[in-house]
Design a protein around this motif. Structure first.
Motif, PDB file in Angstrom:
ATOM      1  N   ALA A  41       0.568  -1.316   0.213  1.00  9.15           N
ATOM      2  CA  ALA A  41       0.265  -0.111   0.348  1.00  9.15           C
ATOM      3  C   ALA A  41       0.770   1.485   0.316  1.00  9.15           C
ATOM      4  N   GLY A  42       0.366   2.367  -1.009  1.00  9.22           N
ATOM      5  CA  GLY A  42       1.163   3.734  -1.031  1.00  9.22           C
ATOM      6  C   GLY A  42       2.831   2.974  -1.491  1.00  9.22           C
ATOM      7  N   GLU A  43       3.079   2.356  -2.191  1.00  8.05           N
ATOM      8  CA  GLU A  43       4.453   2.192  -2.900  1.00  8.05           C
ATOM      9  C   GLU A  43       5.117   2.998  -4.122  1.00  8.05           C
ATOM     10  N   ARG A  44       3.611   2.644  -5.256  1.00  7.42           N
ATOM     11  CA  ARG A  44       3.367   2.685  -6.566  1.00  7.42           C
ATOM     12  C   ARG A  44       3.465   4.345  -6.719  1.00  7.42           C
ATOM     13  N   ALA A  45       3.182   5.032  -5.850  1.00  3.69           N
ATOM     14  CA  ALA A  45       3.397   6.548  -5.590  1.00  3.69           C
ATOM     15  C   ALA A  45       4.970   7.152  -5.344  1.00  3.69           C
ATOM     16  N   LEU A  46       4.569   6.179  -3.866  1.00  9.64           N
ATOM     17  CA  LEU A  46       6.095   6.914  -2.963  1.00  9.64           C
ATOM     18  C   LEU A  46       7.381   5.924  -3.988  1.00  9.64           C
ATOM     19  N   CYS A 159       5.196  -1.571   8.800  1.00  7.22           N
ATOM     20  CA  CYS A 159       5.825  -1.273   9.634  1.00  7.22           C
ATOM     21  C   CYS A 159       6.219   0.687  10.036  1.00  7.22           C
ATOM     22  N   ALA A 160       5.382   0.644  10.952  1.00  8.15           N
ATOM     23  CA  ALA A 160       4.535   2.125  11.757  1.00  8.15           C
ATOM     24  C   ALA A 160       6.594   2.989  12.056  1.00  8.15           C
ATOM     25  N   PRO A 161       7.140   2.395  12.358  1.00  8.07           N
ATOM     26  CA  PRO A 161       8.444   2.541  13.236  1.00  8.07           C
ATOM     27  C   PRO A 161       8.629   3.316  11.760  1.00  8.07           C
ATOM     28  N   GLN A 162       8.776   2.805  10.822  1.00  2.74           N
ATOM     29  CA  GLN A 162       9.884   2.767   9.491  1.00  2.74           C
ATOM     30  C   GLN A 162       9.117   3.253   8.883  1.00  2.74           C
ATOM     31  N   LYS A 163       7.977   3.931   8.674  1.00  2.00           N
ATOM     32  CA  LYS A 163       7.156   4.492   7.972  1.00  2.00           C
ATOM     33  C   LYS A 163       6.555   6.282   8.302  1.00  2.00           C
ATOM     34  N   ASP A 167       8.187   8.852   5.625  1.00  4.42           N
ATOM     35  CA  ASP A 167       7.921   9.709   4.826  1.00  4.42           C
ATOM     36  C   ASP A 167       8.347  11.363   5.094  1.00  4.42           C
ATOM     37  N   PRO A 168       8.634  12.164   5.880  1.00  7.12           N
ATOM     38  CA  PRO A 168       9.160  12.943   6.052  1.00  7.12           C
ATOM     39  C   PRO A 168      10.443  13.187   5.306  1.00  7.12           C
ATOM     40  N   ARG A 169      10.721  12.041   4.760  1.00  2.70           N
ATOM     41  CA  ARG A 169      12.168  11.957   4.140  1.00  2.70           C
ATOM     42  C   ARG A 169      12.238  11.431   2.868  1.00  2.70           C
ATOM     43  N   ILE A 170      10.888  11.281   2.925  1.00  2.00           N
ATOM     44  CA  ILE A 170      10.830  10.752   0.576  1.00  2.00           C
ATOM     45  C   ILE A 170      11.953  11.558  -0.021  1.00  2.00           C
ATOM     46  N   ARG A 171      11.979  13.040  -0.457  1.00  2.35           N
ATOM     47  CA  ARG A 171      13.108  13.534  -1.075  1.00  2.35           C
ATOM     48  C   ARG A 171      14.070  13.624  -0.436  1.00  2.35           C
ATOM     49  N   TRP A 172      14.241  13.633   0.022  1.00  2.00           N
ATOM     50  CA  TRP A 172      15.825  12.826   1.197  1.00  2.00           C
ATOM     51  C   TRP A 172      16.370  12.245   0.361  1.00  2.00           C
ATOM     52  N   ALA A 173      15.518  11.348   1.075  1.00  2.00           N
ATOM     53  CA  ALA A 173      15.758   9.216   0.462  1.00  2.00           C
ATOM     54  C   ALA A 173      16.532   9.861  -1.504  1.00  2.00           C
ATOM     55  N   ALA A 174      15.367  10.360  -2.084  1.00  2.00           N
ATOM     56  CA  ALA A 174      15.813  10.949  -3.780  1.00  2.00           C
ATOM     57  C   ALA A 174      17.190  11.182  -4.116  1.00  2.00           C
ATOM     58  N   ASP A 175      17.345  12.529  -2.947  1.00  2.00           N
ATOM     59  CA  ASP A 175      18.662  13.107  -3.274  1.00  2.00           C
ATOM     60  C   ASP A 175      19.901  12.174  -2.255  1.00  2.00           C
ATOM     61  N   GLY A 188      28.942  14.860 -12.612  1.00  2.00           N
ATOM     62  CA  GLY A 188      28.312  15.819 -11.106  1.00  2.00           C
ATOM     63  C   GLY A 188      28.598  16.515 -10.120  1.00  2.00           C
ATOM     64  N   ALA A 189      28.256  16.915  -9.655  1.00  2.00           N
ATOM     65  CA  ALA A 189      28.915  17.576  -8.494  1.00  2.00           C
ATOM     66  C   ALA A 189      27.686  17.613  -7.161  1.00  2.00           C
ATOM     67  N   ILE A 190      27.132  16.722  -7.173  1.00  2.00           N
ATOM     68  CA  ILE A 190      25.816  16.457  -6.614  1.00  2.00           C
ATOM     69  C   ILE A 190      26.234  16.388  -5.230  1.00  2.00           C
ATOM     70  N   LYS A 191      26.220  17.614  -3.924  1.00  2.36           N
ATOM     71  CA  LYS A 191      26.708  17.122  -2.775  1.00  2.36           C
ATOM     72  C   LYS A 191      25.697  16.048  -1.766  1.00  2.36           C
ATOM     73  N   GLU A 192      26.388  15.380  -0.718  1.00  2.00           N
ATOM     74  CA  GLU A 192      25.594  14.492   0.146  1.00  2.00           C
ATOM     75  C   GLU A 192      24.143  15.478   1.186  1.00  2.00           C
ATOM     76  N   PRO A 193      22.719  15.308   0.198  1.00  2.09           N
ATOM     77  CA  PRO A 193      21.919  15.363   1.306  1.00  2.09           C
ATOM     78  C   PRO A 193      22.221  15.730   3.060  1.00  2.09           C
ATOM     79  N   ALA A 194      22.265  16.288   3.239  1.00  2.74           N
ATOM     80  CA  ALA A 194      21.620  16.408   5.167  1.00  2.74           C
ATOM     81  C   ALA A 194      20.541  15.603   5.437  1.00  2.74           C
ATOM     82  N   LEU A 195      20.602  15.118   6.924  1.00  2.00           N
ATOM     83  CA  LEU A 195      19.780  14.330   6.667  1.00  2.00           C
ATOM     84  C   LEU A 195      18.111  14.925   7.232  1.00  2.00           C
ATOM     85  N   PRO A 196      17.226  15.713   7.001  1.00  2.00           N
ATOM     86  CA  PRO A 196      16.326  17.021   8.198  1.00  2.00           C
ATOM     87  C   PRO A 196      15.612  15.483   9.256  1.00  2.00           C
TER      88      PRO A 196
END
Length: 196
Positions: A41-46, A159-163, A167-175, A188-196
């Motif tokens: 559930a929710g995986e396709r959108a994420l 898993c509720a704790p993992q989700k 949830d607030p780190r989806i964009r961070w995970a992509a980065d 490319g000169a991509i910097k390691e993103p800071a964890l939000p």
């Protein structure tokens, strides 16, 4: 994949980014050889959100990216291929993040991803290729990756704790994926993103 797709020359790009389960169930009729797994559930959108963001960051850094859904035609010749997924389990919190690859030589890239993601990921990390679907991921057959082809499961959505952590780190995970790929391709000169 039909014989004409195999005979066509491969599509070249620096990177292929695939979003697990994206486009299903509509694409299932076009690709009856693939199991029509809709994901948890929710995986396709994420997976689509992560794949789109990683693609945008990589393209902005000057890399050519082939962005594909779960089911796609043709062959691709790339340096790296990343197929994004999340896990789900009938027993909540029985799984976690994981990595899949088919070739033994891809283990170095898998180890590098694990070292990077594990700096931040607070939960279980399954052994590499802990399922046949990870080791023999169907899309690996359509990619010639000169560096590595990996399935990255970013965590267990059932898993509720993992989700809650994800949830607030989806964009961070992509980065973070974009940063990882830019290091693998040495472009490319991509910097390691800071964890939000």
């Amino acid at each position: 994949m039909d014989a004409s797709a195999r005979a066509a020359p491969p599509i070249n790009a620096d990177v292929l980014i695939g979003a697990g389960h994206e486009g299903r169930p509509q694409s299932c009729k076009r690709f009856p050889q693939h199991k029509c797994n809709l994901g948890t559930a929710g995986e396709r959108a994420l997976t689509a959100a992560v794949a789109d963001e990683a693609t945008n960051v990589l393209r902005a850094a000057g890399l050519s990216v082939a962005r594909v859904p779960a089911d796609f035609g043709g062959m691709y010749s790339v340096k790296d291929a990343i197929f994004i997924h999340f896990d789900g389990d009938e027993t909540p919190c029985a799984s976690g993040a994981s990595i899949g690859y088919h070739r033994a030589r891809d283990k170095a890239a898998a180890d590098a991803w694990r070292a990077l993601y594990q700096k931040y990921w607070q939960f279980r990390f399954q052994p590499d290729n802990f399922t046949d679907n990870l080791r023999n991921y169907y899309a690996f057959r359509q990619v010639r990756a000169s560096d590595a082809a990996l399935v990255l499961e970013l965590g267990e959505l059932t898993c509720a704790p993992q989700k809650r952590w994800l949830d607030p780190r989806i964009r961070w995970a992509a980065d973070l994926i974009a940063y990882f790929v830019s290091r693998r391709t040495e472009k490319g000169a991509i910097k390691e993103p800071a964890l939000p």
